[in-house]
Motif scaffolding. Structure first.
Motif, PDB file in Angstrom:
ATOM      1  N   LEU A 138       0.869  -1.178   0.000  1.00  0.00           N
ATOM      2  CA  LEU A 138       0.000   0.000   0.000  1.00  0.00           C
ATOM      3  C   LEU A 138       0.901   1.222   0.000  1.00  0.00           C
ATOM      4  N   ILE A 139       0.847   1.990  -1.085  1.00  0.00           N
ATOM      5  CA  ILE A 139       1.783   3.098  -1.233  1.00  0.00           C
ATOM      6  C   ILE A 139       1.027   4.419  -1.252  1.00  0.00           C
ATOM      7  N   ALA A 140       1.226   5.226  -0.219  1.00  0.00           N
ATOM      8  CA  ALA A 140       0.575   6.533  -0.159  1.00  0.00           C
ATOM      9  C   ALA A 140       1.199   7.437  -1.212  1.00  0.00           C
ATOM     10  N   THR A 141       0.366   8.068  -2.017  1.00  0.00           N
ATOM     11  CA  THR A 141       0.885   8.932  -3.085  1.00  0.00           C
ATOM     12  C   THR A 141      -0.125  10.031  -3.378  1.00  0.00           C
ATOM     13  N   MET A 232       2.336  -4.284   3.398  1.00  0.00           N
ATOM     14  CA  MET A 232       3.274  -3.235   3.769  1.00  0.00           C
ATOM     15  C   MET A 232       2.676  -1.896   3.401  1.00  0.00           C
ATOM     16  N   LYS A 233       2.726  -0.940   4.317  1.00  0.00           N
ATOM     17  CA  LYS A 233       2.326   0.425   4.001  1.00  0.00           C
ATOM     18  C   LYS A 233       3.597   1.262   3.902  1.00  0.00           C
ATOM     19  N   THR A 234       3.731   1.993   2.810  1.00  0.00           N
ATOM     20  CA  THR A 234       4.927   2.819   2.633  1.00  0.00           C
ATOM     21  C   THR A 234       4.579   4.068   1.814  1.00  0.00           C
ATOM     22  N   ASP A 235       5.593   4.877   1.501  1.00  0.00           N
ATOM     23  CA  ASP A 235       5.377   6.138   0.782  1.00  0.00           C
ATOM     24  C   ASP A 235       6.054   6.107  -0.582  1.00  0.00           C
ATOM     25  N   SER A 236       5.713   7.109  -1.401  1.00  0.00           N
ATOM     26  CA  SER A 236       6.196   7.080  -2.771  1.00  0.00           C
ATOM     27  C   SER A 236       7.621   7.623  -2.926  1.00  0.00           C
ATOM     28  N   ASP A 237       8.214   8.162  -1.845  1.00  0.00           N
ATOM     29  CA  ASP A 237       9.604   8.632  -1.965  1.00  0.00           C
ATOM     30  C   ASP A 237      10.570   7.670  -1.279  1.00  0.00           C
ATOM     31  N   MET A 238      10.147   6.415  -1.222  1.00  0.00           N
ATOM     32  CA  MET A 238      10.948   5.425  -0.501  1.00  0.00           C
ATOM     33  C   MET A 238      11.688   4.497  -1.464  1.00  0.00           C
TER      34      MET A 238
END
Ligand SMILES: *[C@@H]1O[C@H](CO)[C@@H](O)[C@H](O)[C@H]1NC(C)=O
Ligand SMILES: *[C@@H]1O[C@H](CO)[C@@H](O)[C@H](O)[C@H]1NC(C)=O
Ligand SMILES: *[C@@H]1O[C@H](CO)[C@@H](O)[C@H](O)[C@H]1NC(C)=O
Ligand SMILES: *[C@@H]1O[C@H](CO)[C@@H](O)[C@H](O)[C@H]1NC(C)=O
Ligand SMILES: *[C@@H]1O[C@H](CO)[C@@H](O)[C@H](O)[C@H]1NC(C)=O
Length: 405
Positions: A138-141, A232-238
């Motif tokens: 799951l990628i927050a963007t 997995m939850k993560t962000d788009s600048d990772m």
């Protein structure tokens, strides 16, 4: 002539031997001993204010820097409650306004309908295969981050990382207002048609609504993919080393864990009360002086069963804008303590300087431009099998040339 050459070569060999020993020592000091001495031990033992005492800590600050700057600012006697884990006794937030919206919710109905209606959804993405996917990302963007999404699709979010296991990538988005918002919406819908990896609900996409965005992801897994082994939850600048995450941490051969949650554990952090800080937490919203253990929102991993549990817990806990803290509060309410990762260097919420050796042994690193992501990912792919051997060689030859000059 003969003698001289042999002499010269044994000499060089000795020099090389000494240099390589030196190289090993420097490597160990750099990778293993120094980080432990300079930061970690202190940081683990003492609570600090989350986000620092009002400093605008952008991602380029390393944790080491963060710790040094704020060591002086933090009045430890103020925050410290020795030996009391947030989970011992009644979690402190239970006594606060946070805990109670005390209506009885029909949880299943709410899970079925979500909090906000979906604008774009992928309800059938998970139904392929009997067992459900091994990992859902799951990628927050945000709508405008098209480049970042494309870089992720080509690198750590590419299904070809784990083709046989079931690997789902979803970008999480809210909605933007105005004319630009309409334009972005049309482009987003085209992107969704092409890749089928976008979910979007009808809430305003803003930093302060990140919690809603995360809960949308939890809701999606609960509703459409409850059989997923891990999320997995993560962000788009990772930078996420998905391969290492899957094969070294989660290990598809093992029985999937339950009630499992891990990442960069933030233990004993105190709310930031500086109004100018991005991490500011008003005492009215969170009166307690300590957060429960939470995992940095830059990347956390949990077993699939927790998605619906966290989502359901969230229905009776007032939203806080700090998404990672909020999920930590949900976990505390569920009496689930995040598991520390097997080592301190796996989940980094700052940027680790790149080397193929380091990056082949970590899971997250923070603060990447899409172009850097592509560059480092491809370098890592072509060097991953002898990533650390090459590092030694590079270091040695660098030292050697320095000496020679
Ligand atoms: C730290 O906070 C405590 C309690 O608020 C106070 O009594 C103490 O004087 C403070 N110490 C420093 C060094 O500011
Ligand atoms: C919260 O709700 C529970 C039961 O629903 C009640 O016992 C408790 O007193 C409430 N707490 C507050 C702070 O209102
Ligand atoms: C994913 O990787 C495969 C194999 O390397 C490649 O053919 C494909 O184009 C990649 N997908 C995207 C969206 O870049
Ligand atoms: C979050 O989204 C809701 C629903 O769109 C909106 O009403 C609210 O203003 C947003 N909050 C912030 C802080 O952006
Ligand atoms: C932090 O700094 C960045 C750039 O330096 C700025 O864009 C951002 O608004 C700042 N955030 C806060 C909360 O001051």
């Amino acid at each position: 002539m003969q003698w001289r050459r042999r002499h010269c070569c044994t000499h060089t060999a000795k020099l090389l031997y000494v240099l390589s020993l030196l190289g090993v020592l420097i490597f160990l000091a750099h990778q293993v001993w120094l980080p432990k001495l300079t930061g970690m031990a202190w940081w683990r033992a003492n609570p600090v204010v989350y986000g620092g005492g009002g400093l605008n800590m952008s991602s380029k600050y390393s944790l080491w820097r963060f710790v040094t700057i704020h060591q002086a600012d933090v009045n430890t006697s103020f925050h410290k409650k020795e030996g009391v884990s947030p989970l011992q006794g009644k979690p402190s937030f239970e006594n606060t306004a946070l805990a109670n919206t005390s209506q009885t919710h029909d949880l299943s109905a709410t899970v079925n309908h979500g909090t906000f209606p979906y604008i774009i959804n992928e309800p059938d993405k998970c139904t392929k295969g009997q067992h459900g996917p091994f990992l859902v990302l799951l990628i927050a963007t945000e709508a405008r981050q098209v480049e970042a999404r494309n870089a992720i699709r080509q690198t750590w979010g590419n299904e070809s990382v784990a083709p046989a296991l079931g690997f789902i990538r979803l970008f999480l988005l809210g909605k933007n207002e105005g004319e630009l918002g309409l334009l972005q919406q049309r482009m987003l819908e085209a992107e969704s048609q092409r890749y089928h990896d976008i979910i979007q609900q009808d809430f305003l996409d803003s930093y302060k609504n990140l919690t809603i965005k995360t809960l949308m992801g939890m809701n999606w897994v609960a509703m459409h993919c409850p059989q997923a082994s891990y999320v997995m939850k993560t962000d788009s600048d990772m930078f996420v080393n998905t391969e290492y995450l899957i094969y070294k941490l989660l290990r598809p051969g093992l029985k999937p864990k339950r009630n499992f949650f891990t990442g960069n554990n933030m233990r004993g952090f105190a709310p930031n009360r500086n109004k100018n800080s991005k991490w500011y937490m008003p005492p009215e919203l969170y009166p307690s002086e300590k957060y429960p253990t939470f995992c940095s929102g830059t990347g956390y991993v949990f077993s699939g069963d927790l998605a619906s549990k966290i989502f359901q817990a969230s229905l009776s806990i007032r939203h806080l804008h700090l998404e990672d803290v909020y999920v930590g509060i949900c976990l505390a309410k569920l009496q689930i303590e995040p598991t520390p990762p097997p080592n301190e260097f796996l989940f980094n919420h700052w940027r680790v300087s790149y080397s193929s050796c380091k990056y082949s042994h970590l899971i997250t690193s923070h603060g990447f431009h899409p172009n850097e992501l592509l560059k480092y990912w491809h370098h890592l792919q072509s060097n991953k099998h002898n990533a650390c051997i090459n590092t030694f060689k590079e270091k040695e030859s660098r030292m050697h040339t320095t000496r020679m000059n």
